[in-house]
Design a protein around this motif. Structure first.
Motif, PDB file in Angstrom:
ATOM      1  N   ALA A 235     -60.978  90.218  71.195  1.00 57.94           N
ATOM      2  CA  ALA A 235     -60.260  89.490  70.375  1.00 57.94           C
ATOM      3  C   ALA A 235     -58.861  89.991  70.476  1.00 57.94           C
ATOM      4  CB  ALA A 235     -60.517  89.909  69.072  1.00 57.94           C
TER       5      ALA A 235
ATOM      6  N   ILE B 187     -58.063  87.591  73.439  1.00 56.18           N
ATOM      7  CA  ILE B 187     -58.170  86.276  73.150  1.00 56.18           C
ATOM      8  C   ILE B 187     -56.586  85.775  72.506  1.00 56.18           C
ATOM      9  CG2 ILE B 187     -58.818  84.454  71.478  1.00 56.18           C
ATOM     10  CD1 ILE B 187     -61.589  85.561  71.998  1.00 56.18           C
ATOM     11  N   GLY B 188     -56.005  86.819  71.715  1.00 53.28           N
ATOM     12  CA  GLY B 188     -54.891  86.657  71.026  1.00 53.28           C
ATOM     13  C   GLY B 188     -53.660  86.562  71.987  1.00 53.28           C
TER      14      GLY B 188
ATOM     15  N   PHE C 286     -61.897  77.647  73.963  1.00 54.85           N
ATOM     16  CA  PHE C 286     -61.261  78.433  72.922  1.00 54.85           C
ATOM     17  C   PHE C 286     -62.014  78.615  71.658  1.00 54.85           C
ATOM     18  CE2 PHE C 286     -56.775  77.098  74.736  1.00 54.85           C
ATOM     19  CZ  PHE C 286     -57.028  78.237  75.448  1.00 54.85           C
ATOM     20  N   THR C 287     -62.620  77.442  71.030  1.00 57.98           N
ATOM     21  CA  THR C 287     -63.382  77.598  70.151  1.00 57.98           C
ATOM     22  C   THR C 287     -64.496  78.445  70.064  1.00 57.98           C
ATOM     23  OG1 THR C 287     -62.630  75.541  69.449  1.00 57.98           O
ATOM     24  CG2 THR C 287     -64.432  76.361  68.017  1.00 57.98           C
TER      25      THR C 287
ATOM     26  N   VAL D  13     -63.641  82.287  70.479  1.00 57.36           N
ATOM     27  CA  VAL D  13     -63.541  82.961  69.085  1.00 57.36           C
ATOM     28  C   VAL D  13     -64.846  83.072  68.525  1.00 57.36           C
ATOM     29  CG1 VAL D  13     -62.289  82.532  66.924  1.00 57.36           C
ATOM     30  CG2 VAL D  13     -61.116  82.024  68.997  1.00 57.36           C
ATOM     31  N   LEU D  14     -65.525  81.900  68.403  1.00 63.32           N
ATOM     32  CA  LEU D  14     -66.829  81.947  67.740  1.00 63.32           C
ATOM     33  C   LEU D  14     -67.873  83.334  68.363  1.00 63.32           C
ATOM     34  CD1 LEU D  14     -68.073  78.454  67.504  1.00 63.32           C
ATOM     35  CD2 LEU D  14     -67.258  79.917  65.523  1.00 63.32           C
TER      36      LEU D  14
ATOM     37  N   LEU E 249     -66.652  85.964  68.547  1.00 60.98           N
ATOM     38  CA  LEU E 249     -66.476  87.352  67.682  1.00 60.98           C
ATOM     39  C   LEU E 249     -67.257  87.482  66.360  1.00 60.98           C
ATOM     40  CD1 LEU E 249     -62.613  87.049  68.178  1.00 60.98           C
ATOM     41  CD2 LEU E 249     -64.208  88.074  69.897  1.00 60.98           C
ATOM     42  N   ILE E 250     -67.839  86.324  65.913  1.00 58.84           N
ATOM     43  CA  ILE E 250     -68.390  86.448  64.737  1.00 58.84           C
ATOM     44  C   ILE E 250     -69.544  87.497  64.828  1.00 58.84           C
ATOM     45  CG2 ILE E 250     -69.751  85.059  63.155  1.00 58.84           C
ATOM     46  CD1 ILE E 250     -68.116  82.678  63.718  1.00 58.84           C
TER      47      ILE E 250
ATOM     48  N   PHE F 202     -62.118  89.077  57.373  1.00 58.66           N
ATOM     49  CA  PHE F 202     -62.704  88.888  58.803  1.00 58.66           C
ATOM     50  C   PHE F 202     -62.881  87.586  58.801  1.00 58.66           C
ATOM     51  CE2 PHE F 202     -66.260  88.064  61.672  1.00 58.66           C
ATOM     52  CZ  PHE F 202     -65.724  88.811  62.650  1.00 58.66           C
TER      53      PHE F 202
ATOM     54  N   ILE G 217     -60.788  85.427  62.051  1.00 51.46           N
ATOM     55  CA  ILE G 217     -61.482  84.701  63.068  1.00 51.46           C
ATOM     56  C   ILE G 217     -60.915  83.170  62.941  1.00 51.46           C
ATOM     57  CG2 ILE G 217     -63.460  83.442  63.486  1.00 51.46           C
ATOM     58  CD1 ILE G 217     -63.669  85.991  64.581  1.00 51.46           C
TER      59      ILE G 217
ATOM     60  N   LEU H 125     -57.185  83.244  64.642  1.00 51.66           N
ATOM     61  CA  LEU H 125     -57.342  83.320  65.930  1.00 51.66           C
ATOM     62  C   LEU H 125     -57.490  81.878  66.517  1.00 51.66           C
ATOM     63  CD1 LEU H 125     -57.187  85.376  68.029  1.00 51.66           C
ATOM     64  CD2 LEU H 125     -59.155  85.898  67.985  1.00 51.66           C
ATOM     65  N   MET H 126     -58.647  81.285  65.680  1.00 52.33           N
ATOM     66  CA  MET H 126     -59.117  79.787  66.424  1.00 52.33           C
ATOM     67  C   MET H 126     -57.711  79.012  66.065  1.00 52.33           C
ATOM     68  SD  MET H 126     -62.368  78.067  65.412  1.00 52.33           S
ATOM     69  CE  MET H 126     -63.417  79.518  65.583  1.00 52.33           C
TER      70      MET H 126
ATOM     71  N   LEU I 278     -54.878  79.765  66.135  1.00 46.97           N
ATOM     72  CA  LEU I 278     -53.692  80.330  67.077  1.00 46.97           C
ATOM     73  C   LEU I 278     -53.968  79.390  68.617  1.00 46.97           C
ATOM     74  CD1 LEU I 278     -51.352  81.844  67.844  1.00 46.97           C
ATOM     75  CD2 LEU I 278     -52.768  83.752  68.483  1.00 46.97           C
ATOM     76  N   LYS I 279     -55.378  79.627  68.987  1.00 44.52           N
ATOM     77  CA  LYS I 279     -55.715  78.959  70.279  1.00 44.52           C
ATOM     78  C   LYS I 279     -55.483  77.459  70.334  1.00 44.52           C
ATOM     79  CE  LYS I 279     -56.370  81.575  73.119  1.00 44.52           C
ATOM     80  NZ  LYS I 279     -55.308  82.092  73.667  1.00 44.52           N
TER      81      LYS I 279
END
Lengths: 763, 763
Positions: free
Chosen positions: A424, A427-428, A507-508, A511-512, A514-515, B200, B204, B207-208, B210-211
């Motif tokens: 995470a 990614i940031g 990108f999506t 991030v997904l 991380l869920i 949370f 998430i 972050l998405m 941002l990307k």
């Protein structure tokens, strides 16, 4: 029906049992009974004719392919709005009208089919059918008029489009939706009382505001006179109830004197807090009340159908007063109703019904069958790992077993949780840095490794069984991310450019990923599970919202299309949305030009924004400025229907569903089924990663005793309800009498049951 | 205690019965029992010492004058914020500190008094007392430091002011409030789970965002870069959950591509609709659960106290196994507990308790006494009209009786409803017109006439009885309007000018008059009555809000005072709120300068605006701009505590109270009391205008039989609960076992009951 002992010897799973040794009469009767049970199981409520011919036609009517086809054409019909004027993707008028004609003919065909299934007089008495018929006719008339006018180049309106979503409500399959509408309609009188009182309160406050502020010569922030026109005040205060113009509407008065804040504080307290809570309470209470009545009706109808099926299959046994159903007939019936049920599963259900192992069951136990079939039992075949079968010595070697144990260990999960967190952070961070960009490959590799390790430790079919949501989720996300990343890298290195769309997807997905952390924290899992449980029922609300949105979108497009334009580039009209009336308005200043009714997609997005409420007065003022002040009514009406009624019902439903989860025990039937599973020693306690160890132990045991055979284990899936009705039934279970069979053999009353559902014909 | 037959002959209402023919011991015992019953009735929960001396001290402690005095000084202490720096009305520091010292000494005195009433060890074990002690000491220390620093002109902070509202919570009298805080505290762990998941989810999505949006070079409407800083995105999306920046936050992305709307729609669906509903569900469910437990405890403690009182008064009768209490002892007890109860009322209560007319009651019936005393029975003396006594022939003449009947007729009410509507139109018209201005006198005369006519037709004391809310409302409004209008006219004609303040009052009263219409429409009356019923309990929430507001106001004033200035006239700093940091900010542009923390009143109004939520991001951005970005935490914390927790609890409470009204039957005790009243033929069915006719009939009957005597009628006031506890008890009544007396004679357990209330000592 007499006993048919020869059936007992039919080998299981041949599937041909029904044609052997049974005369046509018996077969037809069994089929009829199966239809009753199936209808009860799925809460279908159609009074079909019982001649064998009609029953077959009815079976065809319920065939999943025809139902899917109907829904497909309803969706196509709704989607026509995308290509019709004002269109997102313009196509020639003749093309869209042709498609619409196809849809209409499918709907007519379905209606004719329905008319053949049920008795003639019943068909004409049912307002649902009349409603569909009228909609079809009106649509046809509208199409002809529109086509004619279009041919002569006269402007005309496709007004019949407003009726399209009503088809979704009125076709027999839209049961849930119809029920929701009916409950709302029944709750309306009570809601109206509160609403009138609420309006009265706003009028009183408006009058007071007029008297207090009207003569002071105050100005709003934009320099307009403050609180001088009564109707404007009423609208402003209505907006204040929704809090959308707070505190702006108060500031001129507050700046004049602090005392005036009292007026607004009292207004907000009474109207926003108390009245809106009362609305929620009244909507909640009434909706629940009527829904409860509906569910009661539903259950009685269901039991009544089961009683009919029982009457067909029943036989008299010596020494018994009451008629019973034998194991054999029951078996045939269940095999006919649900062909995909395994023999073991069927035997399990029978053992729940026939608790004393007598070989027959009475009416009460028989009636439960419909509910029993609705309890989702997961059959898990516990079998050895394919690698074990391929090379037992390698798979069962010490390092291999050590690896398996390591993967199942808590630490393994924790290590990957930490990896996700580190990921995470990466990614940031800035993508431009080559270190960061390349780290993606490293993380992808780690995630792939995780899946492979888990597949090594666990039997693949168990890993990917239908209810292991998170395993599926993981695999799909990781594999898609891998594919997208490879494509992206290939494009960058070959063409030297990267596609924005593919990057967005990459990108999506990243991030997904991380869920997944959510699943490893128990307190989160509980909440998520509850949400997943009530998920299917929320779909009813989604349909409800779509029906209302669609109607408002159609009306809005006719009223406001083209009045507000969005310009992508720097054209002269950009700052007034292409309409001089919006010059210097806050609508244009806030850059809201894309919020318009120029096509169905932007209409829907605009309606979502109106549902969220904030700034709805600015949005509505934009449309008022380009048309007429009365256009506000459109927006107020939308607010009342969607925000005050539907959203409140949605909240009420979520509340109720959560309370059921919190307070209700498992149903009696659930409990007895679960007990049976335990007694028979075929219980599979839990699925998924936390029980990898258990699964392994079983495998070990099998190996130790030298029996690497497949064993069937059962588990009740308490996490989902197969149908929305089951959830509803469970909600109100406490109020239902298990002995109430609903009118039994009285034909008058039973026909009442079959047509007890009043229809929703107009909004 | 032996029977005291001589008491039976004491004439009622002498009040001296207790000193006659009873020895001191008996008297003291009776007093102790009365204290127990009174404590049970008012749900006091203090473990006082039982020596006669201590009991008297305890009675003094509970004396209403001392309690009122305590509340008065708590309010004075809280109001000190008005005169302290930063002050609304500045006074010298020594003056406010002197007042604070007086308050502190009163609180100390109260605490010492409490310490004398209860056993020493119990006092030190109770965290409430320690908490008060610590607050008092800290305040003293703070005052000394502040005084010293002030004397040497060093800037210092009165940090102990934050603790002031905690006194409201920790003094024994703040039971309701303490309970509310305790329930919130107990519900926190569950709420925290949902909150963490919610955070949370926001992380998430951030972050998405941002990307997806960070690298596109998009600009917000004010030209700032869009979604480039992670922490800013988190804040923006948190604000979006509250809907305050919808749709503005979406517009840049939406303008770039319609597809991005999907991101925001999903975000709002998940976070605003689903998560916020789940919050409501969790808060609701947990609060209810703990409140239920509290109420159960409360009822058990109450019964336990009644059992103690019973143990004191009980006597053995021949032929009875269980001890009983005689009518005589019961009578003495009730007279001592509630001296203002009439003899007839007391007899009525006894007849409910002693259903079989045996002259004594058992434990179960005795325990009910506390609840019985809490049912509000309205005793109405039906007596002839004073005019009738003064001149019977005139009052009973045909025209007079015709007039009375006319006033009571439905048409009379309808005529006045029409008059009110016409009046409303006249109020809305322009005041400048002399016709309109003078019509006010006409309407005032009409309203006065109405009141006089009603007074003519109805016995004045019945008309103005305590529960005729609308009659009181009417009279007060009309008389005040009359006085204000006369003053206003006098001032205009004499001085030639009219005072704005008086005109405001006149206008307000004029509009308030219109509210009366609500009472004549039945469907409205029902809703209003329910709201009035739950009114007292809402006051607990008002206290809760005040405690939280006060703490935030104190902290906010220390953090932000003087940073933002409001200028009434056109000073150079007007457009930047006196702070260059706000130049061109939307805070200043929207004219929000008066929303500041410069004194306690504007702090409270600002906090109300923050509670309403809309534009809270603009408000918080203003304070962030003039201090530091971390100032946002103050506003986020306020939002979480007030909007997510307290407002949800408020909504939950209103929902629950409404459901109780909708579904619950009257309590058993209510029913039996009502039945008794009916049986005894002393029922007064209803009060107020709709039953003027009934009242008249009674009068007529009395006259016909030639007995113009006063008759006492009873009616159960179901419209109000005497205490908040009664409402709560009624809410959860279904779960309480009437035979559960709570620990009876076990001293260990009983002391548990007395100290079962944990204290709320810190937020």
């Amino acid at each position: 029906m007499s006993e048919t002992p020869q059936l007992e010897n039919i080998p299981e799973d041949t599937g041909k049992g029904l044609s052997n040794g049974m005369d046509t009469k018996q077969k037809e009767e069994l089929e009829l009974a199966a239809v009753y049970v199936s209808d009860a199981q799925h809460n279908r409520n159609i009074f079909f004719e019982t001649q064998p011919q009609a029953v077959r036609l009815y079976l065809l009517y319920n065939h999943w392919l025809l139902v899917v086809l109907l829904y497909f054409f309803i969706i196509v019909n709704l989607l026509l709005a995308v290509v019709e004027q004002p269109a997102l993707l313009p196509v020639p008028t003749w093309a869209s009208m042709l498609v619409e004609l196809v849809c209409l003919s499918v709907f007519s065909g379905r209606l004719v089919h329905y008319a053949k299934v049920i008795p003639r007089d019943k068909f004409w008495k049912d307002p649902k059918n009349l409603c569909i018929l009228v909609i079809l006719l009106l649509t046809l008339v509208d199409m002809i008029i529109y086509g004619a006018l279009k041919a002569t180049d006269i402007y005309s309106v496709r007004w019949s489009r407003v009726f399209r979503p009503l088809l979704l409500v009125n076709f027999t399959e839209g049961r849930q939706l119809r029920r929701a509408f009916r409950s709302i309609r029944n709750a309306l009188p009570q809601i109206l009382s509160v609403f009138l009182l609420f309006i009265f309160s706003i009028l009183i406050f408006s009058l007071m505001a007029l008297k207090l502020f009207g003569k002071r010569g105050l100005k709003t922030n934009s320099g307009k006179p403050y609180f001088t026109n009564f109707l404007e005040i009423v609208f402003d205060l209505y907006v204040l109830v929704t809090t959308a113009n707070s505190p702006d509407i108060m500031m001129p008065a507050y700046n004049a004197s602090s005392f005036f804040a009292v007026f607004f504080v009292i207004f907000i307290l009474i109207n926003t807090y108390i009245f809106m809570s009362v609305f929620l309470a009244v909507v909640y209470n009434n909706y629940k009340k009527y829904l409860k009545e509906e569910v009661r009706q539903l259950v009685r109808t269901k039991r009544h159908k089961m009683v009919r099926a029982f009457a067909i299959l029943q036989e008299r046994r010596e020494g018994l007063e009451e008629p019973v159903v034998s194991h054999a007939s029951w078996n045939q019936l269940v095999r006919l109703v649900q062909a995909d049920l395994s023999h073991a599963h069927r035997e399990l259900l029978w053992s729940v019904a026939d608790q004393h192992n007598q070989g027959y069951i009475g009416k009460l136990a028989f009636v439960q069958l419909a509910d029993l079939l609705n309890i989702q039992v997961i059959a898990v075949k516990s079998r050895p790992h394919p690698l074990q079968r391929w090379s037992p010595s390698l798979y069962l070697s010490t390092p291999s077993r050590w690896l398996c144990r390591a993967v199942q260990h808590r630490v393994f999960v924790m290590v990957y949780d930490v990896i996700i967190l580190v990921n995470a952070v990466f990614i940031g961070l800035d993508e431009e840095d080559p270190l960061i960009r390349n780290s993606e490959w490293f993380f992808l590799a780690l995630y792939l490794l995780e899946i492979l390790l888990k597949l090594y430790a666990m039997e693949p079919r168990a890993f990917y069984s239908r209810h292991n949501f998170w395993n599926w989720f993981d695999t799909i996300i990781i594999v898609s991310a891998l594919v997208a990343t490879i494509i992206n890298t290939a494009m960058t290195s070959v063409g030297g450019y990267s596609s924005r769309q593919i990057l967005d997807i990459v990108f999506t997905l990243r991030v997904l990923r991380l869920i997944r952390v959510v699943d490893s924290i128990k307190r989160f899992r509980v909440i998520i599970n509850t949400l997943i449980k009530i998920g299917p029922t929320m779909l009813t609300f989604a349909q409800l919202i779509i029906v209302v949105y669609y109607i408002f979108a159609m009306v809005g497009m006719e009223l406001f299309q083209g009045r507000i334009q969005f310009f992508d580039s720097d054209s002269p009209g950009k700052h007034s949305c292409g309409n001089p009336a919006l010059q210097d308005s806050s609508f244009a200043q806030l850059n809201y030009c894309k919020n318009n009714f120029n096509n169905v997609v932007s209409s829907f997005i605009l309606l979502v924004e109106l549902t969220v409420v904030n700034q709805w007065h600015v949005l509505s003022s934009g449309f008022t400025a380009v048309t007429h002040p009365s256009a506000r009514l459109f927006f107020i009406l939308f607010h009342i229907i969607v925000v005050i009624i539907i959203i409140n019902i949605f909240v009420a439903f979520v509340l109720e569903a959560f309370f059921v989860e919190y307070t209700l025990e498992k149903s009696l039937l659930h409990t007895s089924l679960e007990k049976r599973i335990q007694e028979l020693g075929v219980a599979q306690d839990d699925l998924g990663p936390p029980n990898l160890v258990d699964a392994m132990e079983t495998t070990d045991n099998n190996l130790r005793t030298g029996e690497p055979q497949t064993r069937l284990m059962f588990k009740i899936s308490s996490t989902r309800y197969r149908t929305v009705d089951s959830l509803l039934q469970r909600m109100f279970e406490a109020d239902l009498d298990p002995e109430d069979f609903g009118g039994e053999d009285d034909p008058e009353e039973s026909s009442n049951f079959n047509f007890s559902n009043p229809v929703f014909s107009s909004i």
